[in-house]
Every structure is written in structure tokens, then in C-alpha cells.
Design a protein around this motif. Structure first.
Motif, PDB file in Angstrom:
ATOM      1  N   THR A  66       0.819  -1.202   0.000  1.00 46.59           N
ATOM      2  CA  THR A  66       0.000   0.000   0.000  1.00 46.59           C
ATOM      3  C   THR A  66       0.863   1.265   0.000  1.00 46.59           C
ATOM      4  OG1 THR A  66      -1.854  -1.086   1.043  1.00 46.59           O
ATOM      5  CG2 THR A  66      -1.634   1.260   1.471  1.00 46.59           C
ATOM      6  N   SER A  67       1.926   1.236   0.780  1.00 45.55           N
ATOM      7  CA  SER A  67       2.785   2.418   0.872  1.00 45.55           C
ATOM      8  C   SER A  67       3.403   2.762  -0.485  1.00 45.55           C
ATOM      9  CB  SER A  67       3.890   2.195   1.896  1.00 45.55           C
ATOM     10  OG  SER A  67       3.328   1.930   3.146  1.00 45.55           O
ATOM     11  N   SER A  89       6.583   3.952   4.816  1.00 46.78           N
ATOM     12  CA  SER A  89       6.303   2.673   5.471  1.00 46.78           C
ATOM     13  C   SER A  89       5.467   2.917   6.716  1.00 46.78           C
ATOM     14  CB  SER A  89       7.625   2.019   5.867  1.00 46.78           C
ATOM     15  OG  SER A  89       7.390   0.880   6.639  1.00 46.78           O
ATOM     16  N   GLN A  90       4.251   2.359   6.748  1.00 47.38           N
ATOM     17  CA  GLN A  90       3.442   2.576   7.952  1.00 47.38           C
ATOM     18  C   GLN A  90       4.137   1.975   9.172  1.00 47.38           C
ATOM     19  OE1 GLN A  90       1.669   0.041   9.695  1.00 47.38           O
ATOM     20  NE2 GLN A  90       2.070  -1.636   8.265  1.00 47.38           N
ATOM     21  N   SER A  91       4.705   0.792   9.032  1.00 47.67           N
ATOM     22  CA  SER A  91       5.307   0.122  10.206  1.00 47.67           C
ATOM     23  C   SER A  91       6.694   0.655  10.532  1.00 47.67           C
ATOM     24  CB  SER A  91       5.418  -1.377   9.943  1.00 47.67           C
ATOM     25  OG  SER A  91       6.349  -1.621   8.886  1.00 47.67           O
ATOM     26  N   THR A  98       9.708  -2.469   7.630  1.00 47.58           N
ATOM     27  CA  THR A  98       9.705  -3.394   6.492  1.00 47.58           C
ATOM     28  C   THR A  98      11.137  -3.659   6.028  1.00 47.58           C
ATOM     29  OG1 THR A  98       7.542  -2.588   5.907  1.00 47.58           O
ATOM     30  CG2 THR A  98       8.734  -3.753   4.180  1.00 47.58           C
ATOM     31  N   ALA A 153       0.883 -10.675   6.411  1.00 48.39           N
ATOM     32  CA  ALA A 153       1.263 -10.145   7.718  1.00 48.39           C
ATOM     33  C   ALA A 153       1.292  -8.629   7.645  1.00 48.39           C
ATOM     34  CB  ALA A 153       2.637 -10.665   8.100  1.00 48.39           C
TER      35      ALA A 153
HETATM   36  C1  G6P Z   1       2.482  -5.724   4.329  1.00 49.49           C
HETATM   37  C2  G6P Z   1       1.122  -5.232   4.746  1.00 49.49           C
HETATM   38  C3  G6P Z   1       0.654  -4.150   3.787  1.00 49.49           C
HETATM   39  C4  G6P Z   1       1.686  -3.034   3.724  1.00 49.49           C
HETATM   40  C5  G6P Z   1       3.062  -3.576   3.334  1.00 49.49           C
HETATM   41  C6  G6P Z   1       4.140  -2.524   3.490  1.00 49.49           C
HETATM   42  O1  G6P Z   1       2.400  -6.429   3.140  1.00 49.49           O
HETATM   43  O2  G6P Z   1       0.184  -6.285   4.749  1.00 49.49           O
HETATM   44  O3  G6P Z   1      -0.580  -3.605   4.250  1.00 49.49           O
HETATM   45  O4  G6P Z   1       1.271  -2.094   2.787  1.00 49.49           O
HETATM   46  O5  G6P Z   1       3.419  -4.654   4.200  1.00 49.49           O
HETATM   47  O6  G6P Z   1       4.252  -2.214   4.850  1.00 49.49           O
HETATM   48  P1  G6P Z   1       4.812  -0.858   5.426  1.00 49.49           P
HETATM   49  O7  G6P Z   1       4.737  -1.040   6.908  1.00 49.49           O
HETATM   50  O8  G6P Z   1       6.219  -0.738   4.935  1.00 49.49           O
HETATM   51  O9  G6P Z   1       3.956   0.247   4.921  1.00 49.49           O
END
Ligand code: G6P
Length: 569
Positions: free
Chosen positions: A288-289, A331-333, A336, A563
Motif C-alpha cells: 500500500t505504501s 512505510s506505515q510500520s 519493512t 502479515a
Molecule cells: C504488508 C502489509 C501491507 C503493507 C506492506 C508494506 O504487506 O500487509 O498492508 O502495505 O506490508 O508495509 P509498510 O509497513 O512498509 O507500509
């Protein structure tokens, strides 16, 4: 991927570990286990399955002790099995450990320990064995010596039967300490500890820590003390729970009425200056990012910048920043692995756009923009995507047009979207079409759709239809057209007609009278500044994917094989 929780205090550890593991479920896992230390003896219970099933069937609650570690495993080395689940004992049952990450040299290291009996196929089991192998003085010395031998990534928490302490280490895999009163926690992320504390110390690369009930101490690999200041997080527990919605995903979709404005208010000054001062801008992201990254690349290219969005995992193979390149990691998390790898490249500057305070990506970059979207638990990103869009707009536009009640208006269409979802829920394919700057939203709409409905879907810039995809359009094929009235509408209308002529069922998101005439179903888009259309379009597509998923009996919060936080390459 994989979740870790640790506790040392006065409360019953097993209860805290089970709760913590439940809140880590969104990361994706296939097996669960905990270890507790009681009167100098470590006990482990673990198995394949969901946290509540395994905890009930193995009676985790009966495990005594006020010190413990827990883990949710997402298989990488070795099949999904009870033996491969964590925690793992060492050679004897005096040391137990949980691990997140990948030990790349595990085969060589195992070879060196021929006299050890390994019970699992995992790389992780090696860690407590190594510690035991080195244990001829203090545990911390053995721990440090063992860590020095490991190549790859790890977040590790180990417990020694002889001591009332937890030993922690991190390298390229997240681990956060939670500070309580007379108790300490550690976990892969903050929400797992929010019920107990708001004060956290995210460990940095190479950090090693010892937790006692009263204190935490952090060292580097030479055993020298390092100082890390605690951060205070304002998220409430309620924010991290479902608030009456049937799923986290739906709750998070609805939260966008607040989160978008929070993200629009983010501090982007430093990042904006960096963008102004650079000609070449390489954006790296995943999933998504990446779609938010594409939007940023489109908008900056329009302004004459040499901006490109790259899938982070491919970036090292197809591009290389030079000393004048600015890199932007989205990156939301913030954890990654593919992004962490991509941004290792030497560049003139690095910007992070992330939702995770103190995350690895935030720490590596020169300027960090926090999305301020609050915790997102659903695996499929929703509010973090619109948060990213809001920040992209801030970076690309002099002044972002005021969205007013646009988000509420789009959310209010849920009932009609649910009816359209009923039509789509029995289909096997779907195509998403758009043109220009709405194309990244079509990609995102399609990704969301396939992620949680398991229906095959593809998205295309509509002009590409007749170069291939049109051959797949037959009677009843759903075509979802993102067609708000803008400079692309006339051409897009032509493409819609091409699909209609071949029997497509057209669902359009539009405010254009001619497009409406060609459509079988319409989701009305209010007339707003065209720069806001991507934001308006993203929301009904999330709702559509959500309702199709639920109608098909799928749990949208936990799609199979996926995940939330992908910490392995
Ligand atoms: C995983 C999640 C996605 C997300 C992707 C990138 O595949 O299921 O929803 O978009 O990782 O994660 P990030 O944390 O880097 O945006």
C-alpha cells in the motif's frame, strides 16, 4: 511477522503474556507459545493455532511465575509445527528464548555444535543453545558472545532459570521496552503493552538490554552502557481496540474522519526543504505504501522533479542513488525489511514517512514525518494509506485544499456500497480502471480488494485496456471505474464504453453525468478540488473490499498468508 512479548514484575506473567500475544495477532502467525519462570524452573507450552485456542487447550493460565516470554511464530525456517513454535530451550532446560528475524548462518553454527540435540528445524533454536555453549561466567557475557556469532536479523528475548531477569537484543527486527512501576515489559510493538504503560524505550540497532523488575539497562556489543531516553505515547487503549466495530479494519476506515486531518497537520517543513533542494528523488516502499509513493512521484514529476517510485525489494537491482539523490522511504510500520535494505544505499539525504514512532526507518533517515494515524491493527492498511496521501499532498502542493467534510461524506455511503458489494461477492475477477493521478488509487483499490476478498483483481491505467486486458472482459465482468470529473474524464469515458460494449458490469465512482449514463452502479463523488479526488476515491474502495470480504465469510482483519509488518526480505 512473528510477535514477541516479555514480562517481569509481580503479576502472573502468563495472563499478561496471553493478552500481549492477542494484541500482536495482527502481525500474522501460525503458532503460539509461552515460557514462564517459577521457583527456578522454566516451563514452556506451545502449539500450532490461534492464541486463544492454544492458550485454552494448553492451560497457559495455570502456568505460575511472574517472569515470562511469549511468541507468535510465522514460519520461515521449518514447517508449521509444535516443535518449531517458540519459545525454545537450549541444550538443557535452563535457558529459553524467543526470536523474530532470520539467522542466515544458522546451518554453519549448528554444525559447530554437533553434541547439541536440536528439537526443531528452526534457525531460532540455535540462540539458546549458543548462549549455553558460551556460559562459563555471567549470562550477559555469554549472551553478548552468542549475539556476535549471529549473522542476519534478530529480536531476541532470553530467560535464564538462575536469574530473575530478561535479556533482550535487537538487530534489524523491532523490540521495544515498556516501563512500568515495579514491572517491565518488552514486545515487538507498542500496542501490545499499552494496557500497562505509556512509557517506552524502542531499542536501536545492536542494542542489548537487561530487564529487572525495577530497571532496564542497555548496552552495546562491547558491553558498554548506552543511554536511551524513554518516549511517551499518547495512544489510548481504546484507540488500539475495536470500539464496538465488528472488525478493526472497519473501525480504522471510520477513524479516517479524524486521522486525515491529523496527518494533514504533520510537520513536513524539514522534508519539504530537502525536496526543494533536490532534483532527483527516489521513493522506495512496498504494498500500500508503494501506492502512496507512486502518488508522490506523479505529483513531484508534474512539478518538474526527476521523481520515481520503486518497489523497495527491487530498488537495489534497478537503481542506485548518486550523491545528489534524495531518498524517500514510505512505510506505515517503519520496519519493512525490504525498505531497510533499500535505504542502506548512500544518498544525499533520506526522508521517512511512517506511523511508528522510534521505528528503524525513522531512526535511519535525516527527516521523519510521522503520519499521526494512531495504531492500525487490521492487516490491510486503510487509515495509514490516507495518512500517507495527506502527507504526500503536503509535500507536493504549496497549500492543500481544505477537505471540509469530504471524508464523512464518503463514509456515509457505506450502505449503498454494501449493496454493490453483494453483487461483487460472487464474482471471480474484477478490474479497476483510472487515468492520471487517480491511477495509484486504482492500484490500491485493487490490492485492498484481492488482499481481503481473495477475488482476483487487477488495476490498469485505462488507456492500457486495449493493449491486453480487454480480452478478459466478458459478460458480467466487474469493471470499477474511478472517474470523477477532471481532465481525464473524456478519455476514460471512451474506455468505459469499450468494456460496456463487451458486457462488463460497470461500477463507477463519479460525479460526471455521461459516465453515470454508462454505469450499472454509481458511487457518487462530491464535486471538490480535483486534487482531493484521490482521497475521496480511496475510502469507498476500502469499504467495498471490506464488505465483499465479510460477505464471503472472510475475516478482513487477518487475511490468509499475509502479515501486517513484513520484517523479513
Ligand atoms: C504488508 C502489509 C501491507 C503493507 C506492506 C508494506 O504487506 O500487509 O498492508 O502495505 O506490508 O508495509 P509498510 O509497513 O512498509 O507500509
Amino acid at each position: 511477522m512473528c510477535g514477541i512479548i516479555g514480562y517481569i514484575g509481580m503479576q502472573k506473567a502468563s495472563t499478561i503474556l496471553i493478552e500481549g500475544l492477542k494484541s500482536l495477532e495482527y502481525r500474522g502467525y501460525d503458532s503460539v507459545g509461552i515460557a514462564t519462570l517459577d521457583h527456578g524452573r522454566i516451563r514452556i507450552r506451545k502449539n500450532i493455532g490461534m492464541v486463544s485456542e492454544v492458550a485454552d487447550s494448553l492451560k497457559f493460565e495455570e502456568m505460575e511465575g511472574t517472569i515470562g516470554i511469549g511468541h507468535t511464530r510465522w514460519a520461515t525456517h521449518g514447517v508449521v509445527s509444535e516443535e518449531n513454535a517458540h519459545p525454545h530451550f537450549g541444550k538443557s532446560e535452563k535457558i529459553a528464548a524467543v526470536h523474530n528475524g532470520v539467522i542466515e548462518n544458522f546451518a554453519e553454527l549448528r554444525e559447530e555444535m554437533k553434541d547439541h540435540r536440536f528439537r526443531s528445524e528452526t534457525d531460532s533454536e540455535l540462540i539458546p543453545h549458543l548462549i549455553e555453549e558460551h556460559l562459563d561466567g555471567s549470562f550477559i557475557d555469554a549472551f553478548i558472545k552468542s549475539l556476535k556469532k549471529l549473522e542476519g536479523s534478530y529480536a531476541v528475548v532470553a530467560v535464564d532459570a538462575a536469574e530473575e531477569k530478561l535479556y533482550l537484543a535487537r538487530k534489524n527486527s523491532p523490540l521495544v521496552i515498556g516501563i512500568g512501576k515495579g514491572e517491565m515489559f518488552c514486545a515487538s510493538d507498542i500496542p501490545a503493552m499499552l494496557k500497562h504503560t505509556r512509557q517506552f524505550v524502542p531499542l536501536e540497532e545492536g542494542d542489548i538490554a537487561i530487564l529487572t523488575r525495577e530497571s532496564y539497562q542497555i548496552f552495546n556489543h562491547d558491553g558498554k552502557t548506552v543511554i536511551r531516553k524513554p518516549i511517551t505515547v499518547k495512544w489510548s487503549m481504546e484507540q488500539a481496540q475495536k470500539s464496538g466495530f465488528p472488525h478493526f479494519m472497519l473501525k480504522e476506515i471510520h477513524e479516517q474522519k479524524h486521522t486525515v486531518s491529523e496527518s494533514l497537520a504533520a510537520n513536513v517543513d524539514k522534508a519539504k526543504k530537502l525536496i526543494e533542494n533536490h532534483e532527483r528523488i527516489d521513493i522506495v516502499a512496498c504494498g500500500t505504501s508503494y501506492h502512496a509513493g507512486l502518488m508522490l512521484a506523479y505529483l513531484l514529476s508534474k512539478k518538474g522533479k526527476n521523481a520515481h517510485a520503486y518497489i523497495a525489494s527491487d530498488y537495489p537491482f534497478i537503481a542506485k542513488p548518486d550523491e545528489k539523490t534524495l531518498m524517500v522511504a514510505i512505510s506505515q510500520s517503519g520496519e519493512t525489511a525490504d525498505i531497510l535494505q533499500a535505504i542502506k544505499a548512500k544518498s544525499s539525504g533520506k526522508i521517512a514517512i511512517t506511523n511508528a514512532v522510534g521505528s528503524s526507518i525513522a531512526r535511519i533517515c535525516d527527516a521523519t514525518i510521522y503520519m499521526n494515524a494512531g495504531p492500525e491493527v487490521g492487516v490491510a492498511a486503510t487509515k495509514t494509506f490516507t495518512a500517507q496521501l495527506a502527507i504526500v499532498f503536503r509535500l507536493a502542493y504549496e497549500k492543500v485544499p481544505e477537505p471540509g467534510n469530504l471524508i464523512e461524506t464518503m463514509l456515509s455511503k457505506e450502505d449503498e456500497i454494501r449493496k454493490i458489494a453483494e453483487k461483487l461477492s460472487k464474482k471471480e475477477h474484477a478490474f479497476f480502471l483510472a487515468r492520471g493521478s487517480n491511477v495509484p488509487i486504482a492500484y490500491e483499490g485493487s490490492l485492498k480488494f484481492k488482499e481481503i476478498t481473495y477475488i482476483h483483481s487487477e488495476a490498469y491505467p485505462a488507456g492500457e485496456l486495449k493493449h491486453g486486458t480487454l480480452s478478459l472482459v466478458t459478460e458480467g465482468t466487474p469493471v470499477i471505474a474511478l472517474a470523477p470529473k477532471d481532465e481525464t474524464t473524456a478519455k476514460l469515458l471512451g474506455n468505459i464504453k469499450e468494456t460496456k460494449a463487451r458486457g462488463a458490469t460497470v461500477i463507477s465512482l463519479t460525479n460526471d453525468a455521461n459516465v453515470k449514463k454508462e454505469s450499472d452502479y454509481v458511487i457518487d463523488i462530491p464535486v471538490v478540488d480535483a486534487r482531493l479526488y484521490p482521497l475521496a476515491l480511496a475510502i469507498p474502495l476500502q469499504l467495498l473490499a471490506y464488505h465483499v470480504s465479510v460477505l464471503r465469510g472472510i475475516n478482513p482483519d487477518r487475511p490468509r498468508n499475509l502479515a501486517k509488518s513484513v520484517t523479513v526480505e
